[in-house]
Design a protein around this motif. Structure first.
Motif, PDB file in Angstrom:
ATOM      1  N   THR A 266       0.803  -1.217   0.000  1.00 26.76           N
ATOM      2  CA  THR A 266       0.000   0.000   0.000  1.00 26.76           C
ATOM      3  C   THR A 266       0.841   1.274   0.000  1.00 26.76           C
ATOM      4  O   THR A 266       0.311   2.358  -0.260  1.00 26.76           O
ATOM      5  CB  THR A 266      -0.946   0.012   1.213  1.00 26.76           C
ATOM      6  OG1 THR A 266      -0.168  -0.132   2.416  1.00 26.76           O
ATOM      7  CG2 THR A 266      -1.944  -1.143   1.134  1.00 26.76           C
ATOM      8  N   ARG A 269       2.513   3.759  -5.057  1.00 27.40           N
ATOM      9  CA  ARG A 269       1.461   4.246  -5.948  1.00 27.40           C
ATOM     10  C   ARG A 269       1.632   3.559  -7.302  1.00 27.40           C
ATOM     11  O   ARG A 269       2.690   3.674  -7.920  1.00 27.40           O
ATOM     12  CB  ARG A 269       1.516   5.764  -6.092  1.00 27.40           C
ATOM     13  CG  ARG A 269       1.194   6.501  -4.799  1.00 27.40           C
ATOM     14  CD  ARG A 269       1.549   7.978  -4.892  1.00 27.40           C
ATOM     15  NE  ARG A 269       0.721   8.705  -5.846  1.00 27.40           N
ATOM     16  CZ  ARG A 269      -0.408   9.335  -5.548  1.00 27.40           C
ATOM     17  NH1 ARG A 269      -0.871   9.306  -4.301  1.00 27.40           N
ATOM     18  NH2 ARG A 269      -1.092   9.991  -6.466  1.00 27.40           N
ATOM     19  N   ARG A 300      -7.687  -0.528  -6.537  1.00 24.88           N
ATOM     20  CA  ARG A 300      -7.357  -0.276  -5.133  1.00 24.88           C
ATOM     21  C   ARG A 300      -7.130   1.215  -4.974  1.00 24.88           C
ATOM     22  O   ARG A 300      -6.898   1.931  -5.951  1.00 24.88           O
ATOM     23  CB  ARG A 300      -6.078  -1.018  -4.709  1.00 24.88           C
ATOM     24  CG  ARG A 300      -6.178  -2.521  -4.680  1.00 24.88           C
ATOM     25  CD  ARG A 300      -6.959  -3.034  -3.503  1.00 24.88           C
ATOM     26  NE  ARG A 300      -6.367  -2.617  -2.231  1.00 24.88           N
ATOM     27  CZ  ARG A 300      -6.793  -3.041  -1.051  1.00 24.88           C
ATOM     28  NH1 ARG A 300      -7.804  -3.883  -0.978  1.00 24.88           N
ATOM     29  NH2 ARG A 300      -6.233  -2.620   0.064  1.00 24.88           N
ATOM     30  N   ALA A 301      -7.138   1.704  -3.744  1.00 28.49           N
ATOM     31  CA  ALA A 301      -6.923   3.126  -3.511  1.00 28.49           C
ATOM     32  C   ALA A 301      -5.552   3.578  -3.994  1.00 28.49           C
ATOM     33  O   ALA A 301      -5.378   4.729  -4.411  1.00 28.49           O
ATOM     34  CB  ALA A 301      -7.082   3.437  -2.019  1.00 28.49           C
ATOM     35  N   ASN A 302      -4.540   2.695  -3.944  1.00 25.12           N
ATOM     36  CA  ASN A 302      -3.205   3.073  -4.388  1.00 25.12           C
ATOM     37  C   ASN A 302      -2.930   2.686  -5.829  1.00 25.12           C
ATOM     38  O   ASN A 302      -1.799   2.821  -6.300  1.00 25.12           O
ATOM     39  CB  ASN A 302      -2.134   2.465  -3.469  1.00 25.12           C
ATOM     40  CG  ASN A 302      -2.164   0.947  -3.413  1.00 25.12           C
ATOM     41  OD1 ASN A 302      -3.232   0.341  -3.444  1.00 25.12           O
ATOM     42  ND2 ASN A 302      -0.999   0.321  -3.304  1.00 25.12           N
TER      43      ASN A 302
END
Length: 378
Positions: A266, A269, A300-302
């Motif tokens: 996580t 990036r 995913r957020a990243n």
């Protein structure tokens, strides 16, 4: 997938590789060009002629050539370029190509970052394949030997620049090789951003024609399954999801697969540039199942942005004998009318720049979309 069982005689022995590395280092020590000397001096339209273009005393002690270093100081996070199969580091300076109906991009990926203010103490590339391996791309696969080369190179970049992290920009086989290296070495803390260009994250659907264990095309094999078993040795066969034949956790959908790695790392990036169904290495007309998504990470957020720049026709047939060095053919996007596997690298310097220097998400194609071709956020 061991050489003694599936015909890996095309790959040099460990001893030969060691001697080749020493020779490459010696050449690098002798060939020190000016700091801005990276040039794709000649190319075949897809890849550049390899060369060693180190400067400023940078001696990584890994690989078979590359570039980076100079009379300068790194103030940005350094970028490490990792090339694809049958290719070399200098292909990140591959000249852009004209596409009908659009303006030709002005600069290569490398030159685009130079124009954005990066200096030569912030831009590095390693040629991790030997001359023999570049000449026989069908025999190349993922294994700890190469992971160690990549880690050694990145460690050298960190020591040379005084930085604790690098940004990775990888193309094709280089993407999956770098991801496997991160996992093998627990190296996630050393990577800030990861730009995957046309990587075989979900395997290559073209590999279904070679079978899950082929002595003629080890790059397409599944995981190694002969004694001694080592799942870090693998090819790009799309996982069948079964427990033995065709099993490949790396290209599958489970928690250990490449597509799910952003969930485990996580702090990195992640970004993707893909040609989707126009990528002639991933896709061909007789079997397009899942091929358009072959380079994509799970959301995913990243996973900050994934951009499809594909344009033109799809691929029409599988290149059975690989006499041209790769399972691509002229029916793919890389024609005068489109963007496929190779132009998704050569023509997208603006997008790579945005991914490395801004907080872009859906807007990573600013400056490219419309001017140089279509670009769709995925």
């Amino acid at each position: 997938m061991r050489r003694s069982n599936v015909g890996f005689s095309l790959r040099p022995s460990r001893c030969t590789r060691f001697l080749l590395v020493l020779a490459a280092c010696a050449v690098g020590a002798l060939w020190t060009l000016p700091a801005d000397a990276l040039q794709c001096t000649s190319n075949n339209g897809y890849t550049c002629t390899p060369a060693t273009q180190y400067a400023g005393g940078f001696k990584p002690g890994a690989g078979y050539g590359g570039f980076g270093g100079g009379n300068c100081t790194a103030t940005r996070t350094p970028v490490v370029f990792i090339h694809g199969n049958g290719d070399s580091a200098t292909s990140f300076d591959m000249p852009t190509a004209a596409v009908a109906g659009y303006a030709k991009p002005a600069r290569s990926v490398y030159q685009e970052l130079k124009a954005a203010g990066y200096n030569d103490c912030e831009l590095f590339g390693v040629t991790y394949l030997s001359d023999v391996e570049r000449s026989n791309p069908q025999a190349n696969y993922h294994e700890p030997w190469t992971y160690n080369q990549l880690k050694t190179f990145i460690d050298a970049v960190k020591a040379y620049t005084g930085k604790s992290q690098v940004d990775v920009v990888a193309h094709s086989l280089g993407s999956s090789m770098a991801l496997a290296m991160i996992k093998y070495h627990g190296y996630q803390g050393s990577v800030r951003r990861f730009v995957n260009i046309a990587g075989g994250i979900r395997g290559l659907q073209t590999c279904r024609f070679t079978g899950y264990q082929s002595p003629l095309a080890p790059t397409c094999n599944a995981e190694a399954y002969v004694y001694p078993y080592n799942h870090y040795t693998f090819g790009l066969y799309p996982s069948t999801g079964v427990t033995w034949y065709g099993y490949n956790r790396w290209t599958g959908s489970g928690s250990g697969s490449m597509r799910t790695m952003p969930a485990s790392y996580t702090g990195i990036r992640f970004y993707t540039i893909t040609a989707g169904s126009r990528d002639q290495v991933h896709c061909f007309m007789t079997n397009k199942r899942d091929c358009a998504s072959g380079a994509l990470f799970n959301a995913r957020a990243n996973v900050i942005a994934q951009v499809d720049v594909g344009l033109g026709s799809g691929s029409y047939q599988y290149d059975w004998d690989w006499a041209d060095g790769s399972p691509y053919n002229a029916g793919g996007g890389d024609t005068s009318q489109g963007v496929g596997h190779f132009r998704s690298l050569a023509n997208t310097g603006i997008i790579v720049r945005n991914m490395l220097t801004t907080t872009c998400a859906g807007a990573c194609s600013n400056g490219y979309v419309g001017a140089h071709g279509p670009a769709s956020a995925l």
